[in-house]
Motif scaffolding. Structure first.
Motif, PDB file in Angstrom:
ATOM      1  N   ALA A  14      -1.296  -8.537  -8.862  1.00 31.31           N
ATOM      2  CA  ALA A  14      -0.868  -7.537  -9.659  1.00 31.31           C
ATOM      3  C   ALA A  14      -0.474  -6.343  -9.223  1.00 31.31           C
ATOM      4  CB  ALA A  14      -2.266  -7.282 -10.262  1.00 31.31           C
ATOM      5  N   VAL A  15       0.828  -5.523  -9.766  1.00 33.97           N
ATOM      6  CA  VAL A  15       0.913  -4.165  -8.821  1.00 33.97           C
ATOM      7  C   VAL A  15       1.077  -3.133  -9.566  1.00 33.97           C
ATOM      8  CG1 VAL A  15       3.366  -3.520  -7.816  1.00 33.97           C
ATOM      9  CG2 VAL A  15       2.650  -5.962  -7.150  1.00 33.97           C
ATOM     10  N   LEU A  16       0.371  -1.721  -9.346  1.00 33.76           N
ATOM     11  CA  LEU A  16       0.378  -1.250  -9.986  1.00 33.76           C
ATOM     12  C   LEU A  16       0.410  -0.068  -9.934  1.00 33.76           C
ATOM     13  CD1 LEU A  16      -3.325  -1.931 -11.461  1.00 33.76           C
ATOM     14  CD2 LEU A  16      -1.466  -1.926 -13.148  1.00 33.76           C
ATOM     15  N   VAL A  17       1.734   0.824 -10.116  1.00 33.49           N
ATOM     16  CA  VAL A  17       1.591   2.440  -9.388  1.00 33.49           C
ATOM     17  C   VAL A  17       0.921   3.511 -10.333  1.00 33.49           C
ATOM     18  CG1 VAL A  17       3.992   4.378  -9.328  1.00 33.49           C
ATOM     19  CG2 VAL A  17       4.768   1.804  -9.049  1.00 33.49           C
ATOM     20  N   VAL A  18       0.293   4.785  -9.665  1.00 29.81           N
ATOM     21  CA  VAL A  18      -1.277   5.550  -9.855  1.00 29.81           C
ATOM     22  C   VAL A  18      -0.736   6.593 -10.087  1.00 29.81           C
ATOM     23  CG1 VAL A  18      -3.276   5.724 -10.021  1.00 29.81           C
ATOM     24  CG2 VAL A  18      -2.694   3.101 -10.304  1.00 29.81           C
ATOM     25  N   ASP A  19      -0.874   7.628  -9.990  1.00 25.52           N
ATOM     26  CA  ASP A  19      -0.076   8.775 -10.183  1.00 25.52           C
ATOM     27  C   ASP A  19      -1.556   9.185  -9.288  1.00 25.52           C
ATOM     28  OD1 ASP A  19      -1.344   9.892 -12.261  1.00 25.52           O
ATOM     29  OD2 ASP A  19       0.106   9.392 -13.898  1.00 25.52           O
ATOM     30  N   GLU A  20      -1.932  10.580  -9.646  1.00 25.57           N
ATOM     31  CA  GLU A  20      -2.605  11.592  -8.730  1.00 25.57           C
ATOM     32  C   GLU A  20      -3.445  11.275  -9.770  1.00 25.57           C
ATOM     33  OE1 GLU A  20      -1.404  15.231  -5.699  1.00 25.57           O
ATOM     34  OE2 GLU A  20       0.252  14.690  -7.259  1.00 25.57           O
ATOM     35  N   GLY A  69      -6.679  12.196   2.374  1.00 26.69           N
ATOM     36  CA  GLY A  69      -6.610  11.471   3.343  1.00 26.69           C
ATOM     37  C   GLY A  69      -5.193  10.315   3.508  1.00 26.69           C
ATOM     38  N   ALA A  70      -4.937  10.538   2.106  1.00 31.83           N
ATOM     39  CA  ALA A  70      -4.581   8.919   1.806  1.00 31.83           C
ATOM     40  C   ALA A  70      -3.338   8.286   3.162  1.00 31.83           C
ATOM     41  CB  ALA A  70      -3.251   9.431   1.055  1.00 31.83           C
ATOM     42  N   ARG A  71      -3.875   6.835   3.001  1.00 35.01           N
ATOM     43  CA  ARG A  71      -3.333   6.124   4.298  1.00 35.01           C
ATOM     44  C   ARG A  71      -3.570   4.440   3.568  1.00 35.01           C
ATOM     45  NH1 ARG A  71      -8.266   6.056   3.936  1.00 35.01           N
ATOM     46  NH2 ARG A  71     -10.239   4.421   4.607  1.00 35.01           N
ATOM     47  N   VAL A  72      -2.223   4.034   4.031  1.00 34.43           N
ATOM     48  CA  VAL A  72      -2.639   2.640   3.775  1.00 34.43           C
ATOM     49  C   VAL A  72      -3.703   1.716   4.033  1.00 34.43           C
ATOM     50  CG1 VAL A  72      -1.158   0.688   4.406  1.00 34.43           C
ATOM     51  CG2 VAL A  72       0.025   2.214   4.144  1.00 34.43           C
ATOM     52  N   ARG A  73      -4.307   0.989   3.321  1.00 33.90           N
ATOM     53  CA  ARG A  73      -5.316   0.006   3.241  1.00 33.90           C
ATOM     54  C   ARG A  73      -5.327  -0.932   2.568  1.00 33.90           C
ATOM     55  NH1 ARG A  73      -9.618   0.807  -0.747  1.00 33.90           N
ATOM     56  NH2 ARG A  73      -9.006  -1.004  -1.708  1.00 33.90           N
ATOM     57  N   PRO A  74      -5.018  -1.731   4.191  1.00 32.02           N
ATOM     58  CA  PRO A  74      -4.873  -3.497   4.336  1.00 32.02           C
ATOM     59  C   PRO A  74      -5.493  -4.095   3.107  1.00 32.02           C
ATOM     60  CG  PRO A  74      -5.067  -3.044   6.509  1.00 32.02           C
ATOM     61  CD  PRO A  74      -5.336  -1.634   5.600  1.00 32.02           C
ATOM     62  N   SER A  98      -1.607   1.688  -0.875  1.00 31.06           N
ATOM     63  CA  SER A  98       0.084   2.273  -0.442  1.00 31.06           C
ATOM     64  C   SER A  98       0.269   4.225  -1.309  1.00 31.06           C
ATOM     65  CB  SER A  98       0.589   1.160   0.288  1.00 31.06           C
ATOM     66  OG  SER A  98       2.138   2.430   0.824  1.00 31.06           O
ATOM     67  N   PRO A  99      -0.179   4.659  -0.575  1.00 28.91           N
ATOM     68  CA  PRO A  99       0.630   5.726  -0.909  1.00 28.91           C
ATOM     69  C   PRO A  99       2.287   6.316  -0.457  1.00 28.91           C
ATOM     70  CG  PRO A  99      -0.785   6.269   1.140  1.00 28.91           C
ATOM     71  CD  PRO A  99      -1.033   4.768   1.337  1.00 28.91           C
ATOM     72  N   MET A 100       2.815   6.941  -1.485  1.00 36.37           N
ATOM     73  CA  MET A 100       3.963   6.874  -1.378  1.00 36.37           C
ATOM     74  C   MET A 100       4.688   8.610  -2.172  1.00 36.37           C
ATOM     75  SD  MET A 100       4.884   3.443  -3.002  1.00 36.37           S
ATOM     76  CE  MET A 100       7.182   3.783  -3.150  1.00 36.37           C
ATOM     77  N   GLU A 101       5.387   9.256  -1.720  1.00 33.53           N
ATOM     78  CA  GLU A 101       5.729  10.799  -1.828  1.00 33.53           C
ATOM     79  C   GLU A 101       7.079  10.265  -2.668  1.00 33.53           C
ATOM     80  OE1 GLU A 101       3.944  13.606  -1.789  1.00 33.53           O
ATOM     81  OE2 GLU A 101       2.637  12.774   0.082  1.00 33.53           O
ATOM     82  N   THR A 102       7.209  10.710  -3.901  1.00 28.75           N
ATOM     83  CA  THR A 102       8.324  10.472  -4.742  1.00 28.75           C
ATOM     84  C   THR A 102       8.536  12.758  -4.976  1.00 28.75           C
ATOM     85  OG1 THR A 102       7.258  10.775  -6.464  1.00 28.75           O
ATOM     86  CG2 THR A 102       7.907   8.452  -5.725  1.00 28.75           C
ATOM     87  N   GLY A 103       9.465  13.058  -4.118  1.00 25.02           N
ATOM     88  CA  GLY A 103       9.706  14.637  -4.352  1.00 25.02           C
ATOM     89  C   GLY A 103       8.375  15.493  -4.392  1.00 25.02           C
ATOM     90  N   ALA A 104       8.187  16.255  -4.876  1.00 25.37           N
ATOM     91  CA  ALA A 104       6.448  16.674  -5.178  1.00 25.37           C
ATOM     92  C   ALA A 104       5.412  16.269  -5.345  1.00 25.37           C
ATOM     93  CB  ALA A 104       6.952  17.884  -5.812  1.00 25.37           C
ATOM     94  N   LEU A 109       0.698   3.129  -4.990  1.00 25.99           N
ATOM     95  CA  LEU A 109       1.442   1.475  -5.289  1.00 25.99           C
ATOM     96  C   LEU A 109       0.212   0.689  -4.906  1.00 25.99           C
ATOM     97  CD1 LEU A 109       3.291   0.559  -6.007  1.00 25.99           C
ATOM     98  CD2 LEU A 109       3.476  -1.016  -3.248  1.00 25.99           C
ATOM     99  N   CYS A 110      -0.368   0.200  -5.918  1.00 32.15           N
ATOM    100  CA  CYS A 110      -1.307  -0.666  -5.707  1.00 32.15           C
ATOM    101  C   CYS A 110      -1.610  -1.878  -5.978  1.00 32.15           C
ATOM    102  CB  CYS A 110      -2.994  -0.127  -6.804  1.00 32.15           C
ATOM    103  SG  CYS A 110      -2.838   1.311  -6.662  1.00 32.15           S
ATOM    104  N   VAL A 111      -2.131  -2.806  -4.505  1.00 32.31           N
ATOM    105  CA  VAL A 111      -1.824  -4.453  -4.941  1.00 32.31           C
ATOM    106  C   VAL A 111      -2.981  -5.032  -5.211  1.00 32.31           C
ATOM    107  CG1 VAL A 111      -0.422  -6.944  -3.892  1.00 32.31           C
ATOM    108  CG2 VAL A 111       0.134  -4.267  -3.652  1.00 32.31           C
ATOM    109  N   VAL A 112      -2.945  -5.378  -6.596  1.00 26.61           N
ATOM    110  CA  VAL A 112      -4.459  -6.544  -6.396  1.00 26.61           C
ATOM    111  C   VAL A 112      -4.587  -8.027  -6.757  1.00 26.61           C
ATOM    112  CG1 VAL A 112      -6.903  -6.863  -8.069  1.00 26.61           C
ATOM    113  CG2 VAL A 112      -5.223  -4.655  -7.929  1.00 26.61           C
ATOM    114  N   ARG A 113      -5.092  -8.174  -5.901  1.00 33.69           N
ATOM    115  CA  ARG A 113      -5.649 -10.065  -5.813  1.00 33.69           C
ATOM    116  C   ARG A 113      -7.139 -10.707  -6.658  1.00 33.69           C
ATOM    117  NH1 ARG A 113      -3.587 -12.396  -0.260  1.00 33.69           N
ATOM    118  NH2 ARG A 113      -1.356 -11.401  -1.562  1.00 33.69           N
ATOM    119  N   ASP A 114      -6.875 -11.350  -7.231  1.00 37.50           N
ATOM    120  CA  ASP A 114      -8.126 -11.916  -7.516  1.00 37.50           C
ATOM    121  C   ASP A 114      -8.538 -13.530  -6.780  1.00 37.50           C
ATOM    122  OD1 ASP A 114      -9.677 -13.230  -9.386  1.00 37.50           O
ATOM    123  OD2 ASP A 114      -8.810 -13.384 -11.015  1.00 37.50           O
TER     124      ASP A 114
END
Length: 338
Positions: A14-20, A69-74, A98-104, A109-114
């Motif tokens: 499952a892949v989710l894109v979540v805003d602030e 303090g967003a960072r990639v979390r394995p 996985s945090p991502m910057e899109t302009g301002a 990005l959340c990847v969820v595994r059952d």
């Protein structure tokens, strides 16, 4: 559908894109299947909708702290995470962030595994290991008890034997059996069933030999200098028998006409590959055991030393006797000196 959209939809997790604010911007097909929502239902919903109700209240504060303090979390980074399907059923998940910057704007990005099946298998494995450990502890306990019965039978037989030489041989056999039983008792009481903490074992054996061989009126001091060393059972038992023979010989022969004396037990990690066990006394000294003629004790020591590829050394003069056993460390990572 362009290439990136095709990849997004075909990912098996499952892949989710979540805003602030915690709103779901995009969700792939597998996200809808995993969480039990119809196609296109998840975008626009708060991420807390996918979190168990008992945990959802505190999730927004966790999200805010992460964004500062967003960072990639394995995925599966030592966390025990739970998610919730549309019907309220909870299930175990691993989540990669996985945090991502899109302009301002910042998105995550959340990847969820059952991982329900994996957790079930892990629990089954833990239960199986627990059962095996319990069984193994019981085996060690029963072996110790059986050896104690044999020792008692030898004691009873020695009491009924008129021949002093035969009685002495039975008593020596009884003593050797007790030293083996002590290994199994040490394992039964320890947290590890694979290895014996040999320094603790040696201290207990030394105390037992001292109690059983101290002559009335004698004051023999025993100095124990042993670092923690783990030995597997197949090495510990031969070492125990050899140490038992050496300690008994020291108590029996080192101080025949003296009321005072000292026996020193030393166990050291010689280097990464060798362990040395030494027993030293300041007694009268003696000729080499080999020079005194063959004996069961010496035969036992030599045979057991060969069995574990150990080097047995004997030195004696008028200042006392020193006996050392140098054995290969079974595993440099297991043989630890404190």
């Amino acid at each position: 559908m362009d290439l990136f959209a095709g990849i997004f939809e075909s990912i098996p997790d499952a892949v989710l894109v979540v805003d602030e604010t915690g709103g779901i911007r995009h969700a792939n097909r597998q996200a809808h299947v995993m969480f039990g929502y119809s196609e296109g239902r998840l975008p626009g919903e708060p991420i807390e909708r996918l979190i168990p109700r008992r945990l959802a209240a505190g999730h927004s504060s966790h999200r805010d702290r992460y964004l500062t303090g967003a960072r990639v979390r394995p995925m599966g980074q030592g966390l025990d995470l739970q998610a919730m399907r549309s019907d309220g059923a909870e299930f175990a998940v691993d989540v990669m962030l996985s945090p991502m910057e899109t302009g301002a704007e910042r998105i995550v990005l959340c990847v969820v595994r059952d991982v329900t099946a994996r957790k079930r298998d892990e629990q089954r494995l833990r239960d199986s290991l627990s059962e095996k450990e319990t069984l193994l502890k019981e085996i060690h306990h029963r072996v110790k008890n059986n050896l104690a019965v044999i020792s008692s039978l030898l004691y009873l037989q020695s009491r009924r034997t008129a021949d002093p030489e035969a009685a002495r041989a039975l008593e020596e056999s009884q003593r050797r059996i007790r030293s083996m039983a002590l290994v199994h008792e040490t394992l039964y009481r320890s947290g590890s069933l694979a290895a014996v903490e040999f320094a603790d074992y040696a201290r207990t054996l030394c105390d037992e030999v001292q109690r059983s061989h101290m002559v009335t009126g004698q004051n023999i001091t025993v100095v124990q200098d042993a670092v923690p060393i783990q030995l597997p059972v197949d090495i510990a038992v031969p070492c125990a028998l050899i140490l038992n023979e050496v300690l008994v010989n020291a108590f029996k022969h080192a101080f025949p006409d003296r009321s005072r004396g000292e026996i020193r037990l030393q166990i050291r990690l010689l280097d990464e590959r060798h362990i040395r066990i030494c027993v030293t006394d300041n007694g009268v000294g003696a000729t080499s055991p080999a020079a005194r003629g063959p004996s069961l004790g010496l035969t036992l020591i030599e045979s057991l030393s060969r069995q574990i590829d150990a080097v047995y050394e004997y030195h004696s003069d008028e200042t006392g006797t020193r006996v050392c056993l140098t054995i290969p460390a079974p595993n440099p990572t297991e043989a630890t000196a404190g």
